[in-house]
Design a protein around this motif. Structure first.
Motif, PDB file in Angstrom:
ATOM      1  N   ARG A 558       0.877  -1.111  -0.054  1.00  0.00           N
ATOM      2  CA  ARG A 558       0.166   0.189  -0.014  1.00  0.00           C
ATOM      3  C   ARG A 558       0.648   1.198  -0.039  1.00  0.00           C
ATOM      4  O   ARG A 558       2.060   1.215   0.609  1.00  0.00           O
ATOM      5  N   SER A 559       0.634   2.154  -0.899  1.00  0.00           N
ATOM      6  CA  SER A 559       1.312   3.616  -0.885  1.00  0.00           C
ATOM      7  C   SER A 559      -0.090   4.600  -0.451  1.00  0.00           C
ATOM      8  O   SER A 559      -1.079   4.689  -1.202  1.00  0.00           O
ATOM      9  N   ASN A 560      -0.003   5.474   0.484  1.00  0.00           N
ATOM     10  CA  ASN A 560      -0.747   6.481   0.803  1.00  0.00           C
ATOM     11  C   ASN A 560      -0.875   7.675  -0.121  1.00  0.00           C
ATOM     12  O   ASN A 560      -0.726   8.979   0.345  1.00  0.00           O
ATOM     13  N   ASP A 561      -1.003   7.355  -1.447  1.00  0.00           N
ATOM     14  CA  ASP A 561      -1.224   8.426  -2.391  1.00  0.00           C
ATOM     15  C   ASP A 561      -2.086   7.850  -3.700  1.00  0.00           C
ATOM     16  O   ASP A 561      -2.445   6.692  -3.359  1.00  0.00           O
ATOM     17  N   LEU A 562      -2.093   8.617  -4.715  1.00  0.00           N
ATOM     18  CA  LEU A 562      -2.403   8.096  -5.968  1.00  0.00           C
ATOM     19  C   LEU A 562      -1.794   7.480  -6.696  1.00  0.00           C
ATOM     20  O   LEU A 562      -2.061   6.576  -7.565  1.00  0.00           O
ATOM     21  N   THR A 563      -0.529   7.744  -6.677  1.00  0.00           N
ATOM     22  CA  THR A 563       0.418   7.298  -7.739  1.00  0.00           C
ATOM     23  C   THR A 563       1.389   6.293  -7.262  1.00  0.00           C
ATOM     24  O   THR A 563       2.076   5.661  -8.223  1.00  0.00           O
ATOM     25  N   GLY A 564       1.188   5.850  -6.026  1.00  0.00           N
ATOM     26  CA  GLY A 564       2.040   4.642  -5.565  1.00  0.00           C
ATOM     27  C   GLY A 564       3.649   5.004  -5.519  1.00  0.00           C
ATOM     28  O   GLY A 564       4.361   4.297  -5.946  1.00  0.00           O
ATOM     29  N   SER A 565       3.935   6.055  -4.939  1.00  0.00           N
ATOM     30  CA  SER A 565       5.260   6.541  -4.927  1.00  0.00           C
ATOM     31  C   SER A 565       5.894   5.990  -3.409  1.00  0.00           C
ATOM     32  O   SER A 565       7.245   6.162  -3.756  1.00  0.00           O
ATOM     33  N   SER A 566       5.240   5.410  -2.861  1.00  0.00           N
ATOM     34  CA  SER A 566       5.835   4.932  -1.641  1.00  0.00           C
ATOM     35  C   SER A 566       5.110   3.570  -0.996  1.00  0.00           C
ATOM     36  O   SER A 566       4.645   3.691   0.155  1.00  0.00           O
ATOM     37  N   PHE A 567       5.362   2.698  -1.903  1.00  0.00           N
ATOM     38  CA  PHE A 567       4.556   1.487  -1.279  1.00  0.00           C
ATOM     39  C   PHE A 567       5.488   0.875  -0.265  1.00  0.00           C
ATOM     40  O   PHE A 567       6.702   0.781  -0.223  1.00  0.00           O
ATOM     41  N   SER A 591      -6.145  10.581   3.133  1.00  0.00           N
ATOM     42  CA  SER A 591      -5.429  10.601   1.663  1.00  0.00           C
ATOM     43  C   SER A 591      -5.961   9.247   0.987  1.00  0.00           C
ATOM     44  O   SER A 591      -6.769   8.562   1.688  1.00  0.00           O
ATOM     45  N   PRO A 592      -5.727   9.661  -0.443  1.00  0.00           N
ATOM     46  CA  PRO A 592      -6.081   8.371  -1.189  1.00  0.00           C
ATOM     47  C   PRO A 592      -5.131   7.104  -0.790  1.00  0.00           C
ATOM     48  O   PRO A 592      -4.167   7.457  -0.240  1.00  0.00           O
ATOM     49  N   VAL A 593      -5.561   6.014  -1.136  1.00  0.00           N
ATOM     50  CA  VAL A 593      -4.750   4.770  -0.912  1.00  0.00           C
ATOM     51  C   VAL A 593      -4.503   4.064  -2.336  1.00  0.00           C
ATOM     52  O   VAL A 593      -5.390   3.933  -3.118  1.00  0.00           O
ATOM     53  N   SER A 594      -3.255   3.635  -2.532  1.00  0.00           N
ATOM     54  CA  SER A 594      -2.996   2.768  -3.758  1.00  0.00           C
ATOM     55  C   SER A 594      -2.564   1.406  -3.253  1.00  0.00           C
ATOM     56  O   SER A 594      -1.829   1.344  -2.481  1.00  0.00           O
ATOM     57  N   TYR A 595      -2.691   0.312  -4.106  1.00  0.00           N
ATOM     58  CA  TYR A 595      -2.175  -0.988  -3.762  1.00  0.00           C
ATOM     59  C   TYR A 595      -1.816  -1.539  -5.156  1.00  0.00           C
ATOM     60  O   TYR A 595      -1.811  -1.221  -6.110  1.00  0.00           O
ATOM     61  N   ARG A 596      -0.860  -2.563  -4.873  1.00  0.00           N
ATOM     62  CA  ARG A 596      -0.156  -3.252  -5.756  1.00  0.00           C
ATOM     63  C   ARG A 596       0.174  -4.607  -5.237  1.00  0.00           C
ATOM     64  O   ARG A 596       0.355  -4.834  -4.070  1.00  0.00           O
ATOM     65  N   ASN A 633     -15.080  16.635  -7.567  1.00  0.00           N
ATOM     66  CA  ASN A 633     -14.253  16.194  -8.432  1.00  0.00           C
ATOM     67  C   ASN A 633     -13.604  14.500  -7.977  1.00  0.00           C
ATOM     68  O   ASN A 633     -13.148  14.491  -6.930  1.00  0.00           O
ATOM     69  N   MET A 634     -13.851  13.610  -8.791  1.00  0.00           N
ATOM     70  CA  MET A 634     -13.182  12.408  -8.518  1.00  0.00           C
ATOM     71  C   MET A 634     -11.786  12.330  -9.138  1.00  0.00           C
ATOM     72  O   MET A 634     -11.479  12.295 -10.355  1.00  0.00           O
ATOM     73  N   GLN A 635     -10.714  11.936  -8.183  1.00  0.00           N
ATOM     74  CA  GLN A 635      -9.448  11.489  -8.652  1.00  0.00           C
ATOM     75  C   GLN A 635      -9.014  10.068  -8.417  1.00  0.00           C
ATOM     76  O   GLN A 635      -9.487   9.587  -7.419  1.00  0.00           O
ATOM     77  N   PHE A 636      -8.379   9.371  -9.356  1.00  0.00           N
ATOM     78  CA  PHE A 636      -8.039   7.845  -9.296  1.00  0.00           C
ATOM     79  C   PHE A 636      -6.831   7.784 -10.163  1.00  0.00           C
ATOM     80  O   PHE A 636      -6.689   8.413 -11.193  1.00  0.00           O
ATOM     81  N   ASN A 637      -6.469   6.483  -9.994  1.00  0.00           N
ATOM     82  CA  ASN A 637      -5.124   6.175 -10.814  1.00  0.00           C
ATOM     83  C   ASN A 637      -5.074   4.733 -10.994  1.00  0.00           C
ATOM     84  O   ASN A 637      -4.858   3.773 -10.039  1.00  0.00           O
ATOM     85  N   VAL A 638      -6.039   4.115 -12.082  1.00  0.00           N
ATOM     86  CA  VAL A 638      -6.599   2.668 -12.044  1.00  0.00           C
ATOM     87  C   VAL A 638      -6.120   2.482 -13.449  1.00  0.00           C
ATOM     88  O   VAL A 638      -5.976   3.091 -14.467  1.00  0.00           O
ATOM     89  N   PRO A 639      -6.036   0.837 -13.674  1.00  0.00           N
ATOM     90  CA  PRO A 639      -5.529   0.430 -14.977  1.00  0.00           C
ATOM     91  C   PRO A 639      -6.783   0.088 -15.739  1.00  0.00           C
ATOM     92  O   PRO A 639      -6.698  -0.376 -16.865  1.00  0.00           O
ATOM     93  N   TRP A 640      -7.794   0.203 -15.284  1.00  0.00           N
ATOM     94  CA  TRP A 640      -9.300  -0.164 -16.055  1.00  0.00           C
ATOM     95  C   TRP A 640      -9.781   1.414 -16.217  1.00  0.00           C
ATOM     96  O   TRP A 640      -9.503   2.457 -16.033  1.00  0.00           O
ATOM     97  N   ASN A 641     -11.063   1.212 -17.043  1.00  0.00           N
ATOM     98  CA  ASN A 641     -11.727   2.499 -17.602  1.00  0.00           C
ATOM     99  C   ASN A 641     -12.894   2.927 -16.683  1.00  0.00           C
ATOM    100  O   ASN A 641     -13.770   1.800 -16.811  1.00  0.00           O
ATOM    101  N   ASN A 642     -12.876   3.829 -16.015  1.00  0.00           N
ATOM    102  CA  ASN A 642     -14.250   4.191 -15.185  1.00  0.00           C
ATOM    103  C   ASN A 642     -14.989   5.127 -16.143  1.00  0.00           C
ATOM    104  O   ASN A 642     -14.503   5.854 -16.801  1.00  0.00           O
ATOM    105  N   TYR A 643     -16.293   4.680 -16.298  1.00  0.00           N
ATOM    106  CA  TYR A 643     -17.246   5.231 -17.247  1.00  0.00           C
ATOM    107  C   TYR A 643     -18.519   5.984 -17.071  1.00  0.00           C
ATOM    108  O   TYR A 643     -18.954   6.395 -17.484  1.00  0.00           O
ATOM    109  N   LYS A 644     -18.734   5.635 -15.415  1.00  0.00           N
ATOM    110  CA  LYS A 644     -19.917   6.138 -14.952  1.00  0.00           C
ATOM    111  C   LYS A 644     -19.785   6.596 -13.461  1.00  0.00           C
ATOM    112  O   LYS A 644     -18.932   5.765 -12.846  1.00  0.00           O
TER     113      LYS A 644
END
Length: 910
Positions: A558-567, A591-596, A633-644
């Motif tokens: 987990r990284s406590n941001d959108l971009t995964g700068s500090s997993f 904060s937002p959270v990112s996973y890998r 405003n919705m912010q995210f960084n995902v490998p899929w496509n959000n459409y709605k």
């Protein structure tokens, strides 16, 4: 005495027009001066000569970019004794030379002089003359090739005393290694035409460009000696002030229309055919032409409209063109244009006359692969009724030759990359390929007239291969790698040096091998510190068991941001079949959270990492306050496509989240709220990978976010743009009105800031009075350089943050340059010596001297404005050559003045 008179007449005419084909100097000395002077006035009538002309050039093959074949074409009054078989051409580089006529048989001209070529009689009293000369320039530059030739024919209605007015024609040549060798526009249809009183007159020069560059057209005033506009010149429609009508030129097609002439006679007019490449004009040709208007009873024939066409290179195109005449007389239909002049596979046009009234011709073109170009080919059709004063109609259309698409495209996944390949293009003039990508199939069916990939297809250019022999491209997403789970589709086009692009290839698609986990969910369950997040993924199904036989497990980061700068590693699973995880310690409120996920091979004695999944973040909801409204405003960084996005607002009465709206973009504005009241929201994002074998749709919740509407909202900053207006030494600043998009709808003015450089303090220099005033012209105190920003101010005096910073470069304007000639003769044309326009300097020290070294003028004004008078006597300086030194002070990038010294000569002509 009769023999002497004729000989003296020849001499007089020769002096009037400079000289004839062959004159013996010793012969002149033997003649009677009195007889010569008596005849000289009578010669004025016989010196009537030039009707029309133009200068064109072609690059000489194999000679680099400095050698050109220059062609002068003139049409003259054929009985005139002013005829001669050579002219003097100015090459624009300080040199002149004699250019000989090359068309027509040998013989004696009307002046009684033997010439190697007499030109060609093309109509009663009209002769066509062609003169050709090769010239090599010493270096790069912009050169104005010109011809001044006395005199025009007698009696041109819109040129006062035309017999005394020389013909001046000019063509511009740019020699620049970045442009390369190029030829000027070429003109097919002659500059002599006819029309009838009260009938619409039409003309087209039939211009084409051998290099495939764009052409444009504009009317200009006919010119005379020195390139100055003819004093008193009128456009043809201005001769009869009681019936002016209209006289126009179509800037795209070159069609000239005069609606309608009312007075019989001869008229001259001129226009420029400009050649454009990459948005810059690189040459022009001036045509000065003549039309004769007579009083005739016939009516003009007409051509049916001819539509534009597109054809795939290598294919044939054929269509019919029809013309009609209302007088039921014989008519002739012809066609011309670049396709008929091509060295291979030229077009053909055959006419099929049906009776006296109607003509139908068939245009046929078997196109070749090397005829692809970005600019369409223009075809001209002309019909004439073949009477004593023939009336005509001209129409044109465009044919675009588009390259066939690359064939047999394929896409193969290799690791996190996809390798795309195709067959080599069949077009030998192509320079490479463009590769376009989109996510998911498009079903693209290109339009027959669309070069490249059409807008709206979803395809984006991701790479270019600059070699037609290289037929593959590896897509690594600019080094970041592609995402598992997505289907990537590609099309390829061939590209050409002039910017042309082929039809797109068939679509080819591929997905990465599913040998790593694919995250499908990062959904926030609770918003707190810590909060809960549900993470889910799809397990890999295509692991290479020979390399990694297993068993397997996942490490969760987990990284406590959108971009995964500090997993950071937070947990692991027991087996590969564990595909869900609940993170109980996520800082969802803060904060937002990112996973890998990392896939680990656990084979005893051979434990290693197989690889990482793509990074996927939670949806981060940002609430921006406005007056009686909140924008989400919705912010995210995902490998899929959000459409709605489904928007929920917490009901203060029930404490439940109620659905209040849906958006197809990651933004939503909740209106009609109460200022000062707190509102809380959660957003449900709905997305997809677009690939089979994965859960669909993907549902993920944002954290809960709150906000309160307020009147005291900081305005949005404008977006600033700059244009340097060199001719007026100003910078034009323009920006958008944020009232149309920002939450604060009460912006009522703007303040402009300036600094010499963007790293220096900005100071306020100007302001506007209303929200709609979004343009300011600014002239810096020194030079043109400087940087700008603008802020918006609302009705409460609250200022926005500064806009983006834009800067005017010290090199934005052309260098200060001086001409080498001016004509202070009181005709209001070129009466003062001034620099070429468009420069930007701080000051000058200009000193002008006569041939004896005496200073006749000095100034510090950058505009100079010397009127040709002596600074001491205040009287007109004599015609001749003067010399100058000019210290030019220009601003450098630091704002300091740098001195540059110009030295040269000025020719003063009266």
């Amino acid at each position: 005495m009769a023999i002497i008179s004729i000989e003296l007449l020849s001499i007089a005419i020769a002096l009037k027009i400079d000289y004839f084909c062959c004159i013996q100097k010793d012969f002149i000395m033997k003649k009677s001066l009195l007889v010569f002077l008596a005849l000289l006035a009578w010669v004025q009538v016989f010196a009537t000569h030039q009707r029309a002309g133009e200068i064109t050039y072609r690059v000489v093959p194999g000679k680099g970019i400095l050698t050109y074949e220059i062609t002068i074409v003139t049409y003259s009054y054929s009985p005139s004794p002013a005829d001669r078989d050579f002219l003097t051409l100015d090459f624009g580089d300080g040199t002149q030379d004699t250019v000989f006529r090359i068309n027509g048989p040998a013989g004696v001209n009307p002046a009684g002089t033997y010439c190697n070529h007499l030109g060609e009689i093309v109509a009663p009293d009209i002769k066509k003359n062609i003169y050709i000369k090769n010239h090599t320039y010493a270096g790069m530059g912009v050169f104005k090739i010109s011809l001044t030739d006395p005199n025009r024919n007698y009696g041109i209605l819109n040129i006062p005393n035309s017999v005394e007015v020389p013909l001046y024609i000019e063509t511009m040549l740019t020699i620049n290694p970045f442009i390369g060798a190029h030829s000027s526009p070429q003109l097919i249809l002659p500059p002599i035409d006819n029309g009838c009183v009260n009938n619409v007159f039409r003309h087209n020069p039939g211009a084409y460009d051998p290099n495939g560059d764009s052409l444009s057209y504009k009317l200009v005033v006919c010119r005379t000696t020195g390139g100055v506009n003819i004093p008193g010149y009128k456009y043809p429609n201005q001769v009869d002030p009681n019936n002016p009508g209209t006289f126009t030129i179509d800037p795209k097609t070159g069609d000239i229309t005069w609606d309608k002439p009312t007075l019989q006679g001869e008229y001259n007019f001129a226009f420029l055919i400009e050649e454009w490449r990459n948005g810059a004009m690189i040459s022009y040709v001036t045509r000065d032409m003549q039309v004769t208007i007579t009083n005739c009873t016939n009516k003009a024939p007409s051509i049916d409209p001819v539509p534009d066409h597109c054809v795939k290179a290598g294919n044939s195109i054929s269509y019919k063109v029809s013309a009609h005449d209302p007088d039921n007389v014989n008519i002739t239909l012809t066609a011309s244009g670049a396709p008929f002049l091509l060295p291979n596979n030229p077009a053909t046009f055959t006419q099929n006359i049906k009776g006296l009234k109607d003509v139908t011709g068939t245009f046929t073109w078997n196109t070749a692969y090397n005829q692809v170009q970005k600019r369409p080919y223009q075809i001209y059709y002309k019909v004439s009724d073949n009477l004593t004063t023939p009336l005509t109609d001209i129409k044109s259309n465009f044919i675009t030759v588009i390259a066939p698409p690359p064939t047999n495209p394929s896409a193969v996944a290799i690791g996190r990359n996809i390798r795309v390949s195709w067959d080599k293009t069949v077009c030998p003039t192509a320079s490479g390929y463009n590769i376009y990508r989109r996510t998911g199939h498009s079903g693209l069916v290109p339009d027959t007239c669309t070069q490249g990939v059409p807008d709206g297809s979803g395809y984006v250019l991701i790479g270019t291969v600059p070699d037609i022999n290289t037929t593959s491209f590896t897509d690594d997403n600019k080094g970041k790698g592609l995402s598992h789970g997505l289907t990537y589709c590609y099309v390829i086009t061939a590209i050409f040096p002039d910017g042309a692009e082929s039809y797109p290839s068939a679509e080819t698609c591929a997905s990465l091998v599913k040998d790593l986990p694919i995250i499908t969910n990062v959904s926030i369950l609770t918003t707190s510190s810590p909060g809960k997040v549900s993470v889910a993924w799809s397990k890999p199904t295509q692991i290479n068991a020979n390399v990694a036989p297993g068993p397997y497990k996942y490490l969760i980061y987990r990284s406590n941001d959108l971009t995964g700068s500090s997993f950071a590693l937070i947990d692991s699973t027991a087996t590969i079949n564990d595909t869900t995880y609940t993170d109980l310690k996520a800082p969802t409120a803060a904060s937002p959270v990112s996973y890998r996920l990392e896939l680990i091979n656990l084979t005893p004695g051979n434990r290693f990492s197989i690889g990482f999944s793509e990074t996927a973040s939670s949806v981060r909801l940002i609430v921006n306050p406005g007056n009686k409204q909140l924008t989400l405003n919705m912010q995210f960084n995902v490998p899929w496509n959000n459409y709605k996005y489904v928007i929920y607002r917490r009901n203060p009465s029930t404490s439940q989240l109620d659905s209040i709206g849906v958006s197809t973009t990651p933004a939503y504005t909740d209106l009609n709220l109460v200022n000062g009241q707190n509102y809380c929201y959660v957003v449900k994002a709905i997305g997809t990978y677009g690939s089979s074998g994965l859960i669909d749709p993907l549902i993920n919740l944002s954290q809960e976010a709150c906000g309160s509407p307020s009147e005291n909202v900081v305005p949005c900053p404008p977006t600033l743009a700059l244009e340097t207006l060199c001719s007026s030494h100003q910078n034009k600043l323009t920006w958008n009105n944020p009232n149309s998009t920002c939450l604060d709808k009460q912006i009522n003015k703007y303040v402009l800031f300036y600094a010499l450089q963007d790293n220096q303090p900005f100071t306020r220099i100007d302001s506007t009075l209303s929200a709609n005033d979004t343009v300011i012209l600014n002239a810096p105190k020194n030079g043109i350089a400087g940087c700008y920003a603008v802020v918006a101010v609302n009705s409460k005096g609250v200022e926005s943050a500064k806009s983006n910073i834009v800067c005017a470069d010290v090199n934005a304007c052309p260098q200060y340059r001086l001409p080498n000639v001016f004509t202070p003769n009181g005709d209001e044309y070129n009466d003062k010596f001034r620099p070429f326009p468009g420069y930007s300097v701080l000051k000058v020290n200009m000193h002008i001297f006569n041939r004896w070294g005496e200073m006749v003028f000095e100034t510090t004004d950058p505009e100079i404005n010397w009127d040709g008078k002596s600074r001491t006597t205040k009287k007109d300086c004599a015609s001749g050559v003067y010399f100058y030194t000019c210290e030019v002070y220009e601003q450098d990038s630091s704002g300091k003045a740098q001195k540059r010294i110009l030295k040269g000569a000025i020719e003063l002509l009266r």
